[in-house]
Design a protein around this motif. Structure first.
Motif, PDB file in Angstrom:
ATOM      1  N   LYS A 170      18.262 -11.402 -70.644  1.00 20.84           N
ATOM      2  CA  LYS A 170      17.357 -11.259 -69.503  1.00 20.84           C
ATOM      3  C   LYS A 170      15.959 -11.778 -69.805  1.00 20.84           C
ATOM      4  O   LYS A 170      15.305 -12.393 -68.955  1.00 20.84           O
ATOM      5  CB  LYS A 170      17.285  -9.797 -69.072  1.00 20.84           C
ATOM      6  CG  LYS A 170      16.535  -9.576 -67.762  1.00 20.84           C
ATOM      7  CD  LYS A 170      16.674  -8.139 -67.295  1.00 20.84           C
ATOM      8  CE  LYS A 170      16.028  -7.935 -65.933  1.00 20.84           C
ATOM      9  NZ  LYS A 170      16.216  -6.546 -65.437  1.00 20.84           N
ATOM     10  N   ASP A 177      19.935 -13.228 -61.833  1.00 17.87           N
ATOM     11  CA  ASP A 177      20.239 -11.807 -61.683  1.00 17.87           C
ATOM     12  C   ASP A 177      21.284 -11.395 -62.718  1.00 17.87           C
ATOM     13  O   ASP A 177      21.878 -12.220 -63.408  1.00 17.87           O
ATOM     14  CB  ASP A 177      20.702 -11.493 -60.256  1.00 17.87           C
ATOM     15  CG  ASP A 177      21.954 -12.249 -59.834  1.00 17.87           C
ATOM     16  OD1 ASP A 177      22.865 -12.441 -60.680  1.00 17.87           O
ATOM     17  OD2 ASP A 177      22.043 -12.661 -58.663  1.00 17.87           O
ATOM     18  N   ASP A 178      21.516 -10.111 -62.829  1.00 17.08           N
ATOM     19  CA  ASP A 178      22.402  -9.584 -63.870  1.00 17.08           C
ATOM     20  C   ASP A 178      23.818 -10.131 -63.751  1.00 17.08           C
ATOM     21  O   ASP A 178      24.450 -10.471 -64.762  1.00 17.08           O
ATOM     22  CB  ASP A 178      22.429  -8.061 -63.816  1.00 17.08           C
ATOM     23  CG  ASP A 178      21.115  -7.429 -64.247  1.00 17.08           C
ATOM     24  OD1 ASP A 178      20.275  -8.153 -64.821  1.00 17.08           O
ATOM     25  OD2 ASP A 178      20.934  -6.211 -64.011  1.00 17.08           O
ATOM     26  N   ASP A 179      24.331 -10.221 -62.541  1.00 17.14           N
ATOM     27  CA  ASP A 179      25.694 -10.708 -62.349  1.00 17.14           C
ATOM     28  C   ASP A 179      25.819 -12.168 -62.772  1.00 17.14           C
ATOM     29  O   ASP A 179      26.816 -12.559 -63.409  1.00 17.14           O
ATOM     30  CB  ASP A 179      26.116 -10.548 -60.887  1.00 17.14           C
ATOM     31  CG  ASP A 179      26.352  -9.094 -60.494  1.00 17.14           C
ATOM     32  OD1 ASP A 179      26.500  -8.259 -61.408  1.00 17.14           O
ATOM     33  OD2 ASP A 179      26.381  -8.812 -59.283  1.00 17.14           O
ATOM     34  N   SER A 180      24.828 -12.972 -62.417  1.00 12.79           N
ATOM     35  CA  SER A 180      24.864 -14.394 -62.780  1.00 12.79           C
ATOM     36  C   SER A 180      24.804 -14.572 -64.290  1.00 12.79           C
ATOM     37  O   SER A 180      25.536 -15.379 -64.871  1.00 12.79           O
ATOM     38  CB  SER A 180      23.704 -15.143 -62.127  1.00 12.79           C
ATOM     39  OG  SER A 180      23.827 -15.131 -60.722  1.00 12.79           O
ATOM     40  N   ARG A 181      23.937 -13.804 -64.939  1.00 14.31           N
ATOM     41  CA  ARG A 181      23.823 -13.902 -66.393  1.00 14.31           C
ATOM     42  C   ARG A 181      25.126 -13.491 -67.072  1.00 14.31           C
ATOM     43  O   ARG A 181      25.571 -14.134 -68.027  1.00 14.31           O
ATOM     44  CB  ARG A 181      22.657 -13.056 -66.892  1.00 14.31           C
ATOM     45  CG  ARG A 181      21.289 -13.638 -66.533  1.00 14.31           C
ATOM     46  CD  ARG A 181      20.131 -12.910 -67.213  1.00 14.31           C
ATOM     47  NE  ARG A 181      20.017 -11.537 -66.771  1.00 14.31           N
ATOM     48  CZ  ARG A 181      20.454 -10.490 -67.457  1.00 14.31           C
ATOM     49  NH1 ARG A 181      21.035 -10.673 -68.639  1.00 14.31           N
ATOM     50  NH2 ARG A 181      20.308  -9.263 -66.983  1.00 14.31           N
ATOM     51  N   ALA A 182      25.741 -12.435 -66.581  1.00 10.48           N
ATOM     52  CA  ALA A 182      26.996 -11.970 -67.173  1.00 10.48           C
ATOM     53  C   ALA A 182      28.108 -13.002 -66.986  1.00 10.48           C
ATOM     54  O   ALA A 182      28.900 -13.248 -67.915  1.00 10.48           O
ATOM     55  CB  ALA A 182      27.404 -10.633 -66.557  1.00 10.48           C
ATOM     56  N   GLU A 183      28.164 -13.593 -65.812  1.00  6.80           N
ATOM     57  CA  GLU A 183      29.205 -14.596 -65.558  1.00  6.80           C
ATOM     58  C   GLU A 183      29.016 -15.831 -66.426  1.00  6.80           C
ATOM     59  O   GLU A 183      29.970 -16.352 -67.009  1.00  6.80           O
ATOM     60  CB  GLU A 183      29.197 -14.992 -64.076  1.00  6.80           C
ATOM     61  CG  GLU A 183      30.283 -15.999 -63.729  1.00  6.80           C
ATOM     62  CD  GLU A 183      30.364 -16.299 -62.245  1.00  6.80           C
ATOM     63  OE1 GLU A 183      31.259 -17.065 -61.848  1.00  6.80           O
ATOM     64  OE2 GLU A 183      29.524 -15.768 -61.489  1.00  6.80           O
ATOM     65  N   SER A 186      29.962 -15.191 -70.007  1.00  8.19           N
ATOM     66  CA  SER A 186      31.406 -15.051 -70.207  1.00  8.19           C
ATOM     67  C   SER A 186      32.123 -16.400 -70.294  1.00  8.19           C
ATOM     68  O   SER A 186      33.322 -16.443 -70.601  1.00  8.19           O
ATOM     69  CB  SER A 186      32.018 -14.238 -69.063  1.00  8.19           C
ATOM     70  OG  SER A 186      32.097 -15.015 -67.872  1.00  8.19           O
ATOM     71  N   SER A 188      33.103 -18.211 -67.988  1.00  8.98           N
ATOM     72  CA  SER A 188      34.192 -18.265 -67.013  1.00  8.98           C
ATOM     73  C   SER A 188      34.204 -19.576 -66.235  1.00  8.98           C
ATOM     74  O   SER A 188      35.221 -19.931 -65.633  1.00  8.98           O
ATOM     75  CB  SER A 188      34.096 -17.085 -66.046  1.00  8.98           C
ATOM     76  OG  SER A 188      32.881 -17.126 -65.315  1.00  8.98           O
TER      77      SER A 188
END
Length: 248
Positions: A170, A177-183, A186, A188
């Motif tokens: 972050k 945003d958190d979801d974008s960073r996590a994706e 990953s 994916s």
């Protein structure tokens, strides 16, 4: 096309073999890398007319002492600026390709043009693809933005392309945003983007997604190692390194 073996055989100089008096992403840094027998990594940003320029930052302050943005200036005006108050100008990709001329492997990073790794990527990858038509030498193109990688695959399926990635912390990626960073972390999007290799932050090589890709035979490069100790650790996973600040 598979990643050329020279990208793992030779260490890759981050933004060229730059040093005091030899600015990053300059023709002088590229000549120094060639003379030392290293590959070259460089960054691409567009000028106002879309011309691919070899430059890392979005703004000109750090390298040129100018308050403007590279995408707002024409190539002719950019040519008047000097890197690090020296003699070197900002090169175009076209000039750089003529200079390198296939002597060493060339790893080209297209900087994200969306601002949030989204689909608003413009035509930079298409301009890069056009310049690479007929280029004779080991070359690969990569981007943090999976949409740019996918667009490059469509524009130039014969050009080797890769995804650049990291842990997307972050602090370093506040625009996501958190979801974008996590994706993104990953990996994916690797298959969806049509990537053929991964260039990953050496500090995040223990990411299980990196191990999964490596297990599938995907070439793993890493960035940016700055000591022999870091290189030894990175090479436990990565087949090739991008380096800076020491000589491998």
């Amino acid at each position: 096309m598979a990643l050329h073996s020279d990208f793992t055989r030779l260490p890759i100089a981050h933004r060229g073999l730059h040093s005091k008096g030899v600015p990053e992403n300059s023709l002088a840094a590229f000549r120094a890398a060639i003379e030392a027998g290293y590959g070259i990594e460089l960054d691409i940003q567009p000028a106002a007319d879309g011309t691919p320029m070899v430059f890392h930052d979005y703004d000109l302050n750090r390298m040129c002492g100018d308050e403007g943005f590279i995408a707002d200036m024409d190539p002719e005006d950019l040519a008047e600026l000097r890197l690090d108050d020296g003699d070197e100008a900002i090169p175009t990709l076209e000039e750089t390709l003529r200079e390198v001329a296939g002597q060493v492997p060339l790893l080209i990073e297209i900087k994200d043009q969306d601002g949030r790794m989204g689909k608003m990527i413009g035509e930079l990858q298409d301009r890069v693809a056009a310049l690479l038509e007929g280029y004779d030498g080991p070359v690969a193109v990569m981007s943090f933005n999976p949409h740019a990688v996918k667009a490059l695959a469509a524009a130039a399926p014969e050009v080797t392309r890769g995804l650049v990635a990291c842990g997307f912390e972050k602090e370093s990626w506040p625009m996501l945003d958190d979801d974008s960073r996590a994706e993104l972390a990953s990996l994916s999007d690797f298959d969806r983007s049509g990537a053929q290799f991964l260039s990953h932050d050496w500090r995040d090589l223990d990411n299980p997604a990196v191990a999964e890709l490596s297990g599938r035979g995907v070439p793993i490069l890493c960035w940016t190692v700055r000591s022999a100790e870091e290189e030894n650790e990175a090479r436990r996973v990565a087949a090739g390194i991008t380096f800076e600040g020491y000589r491998p």
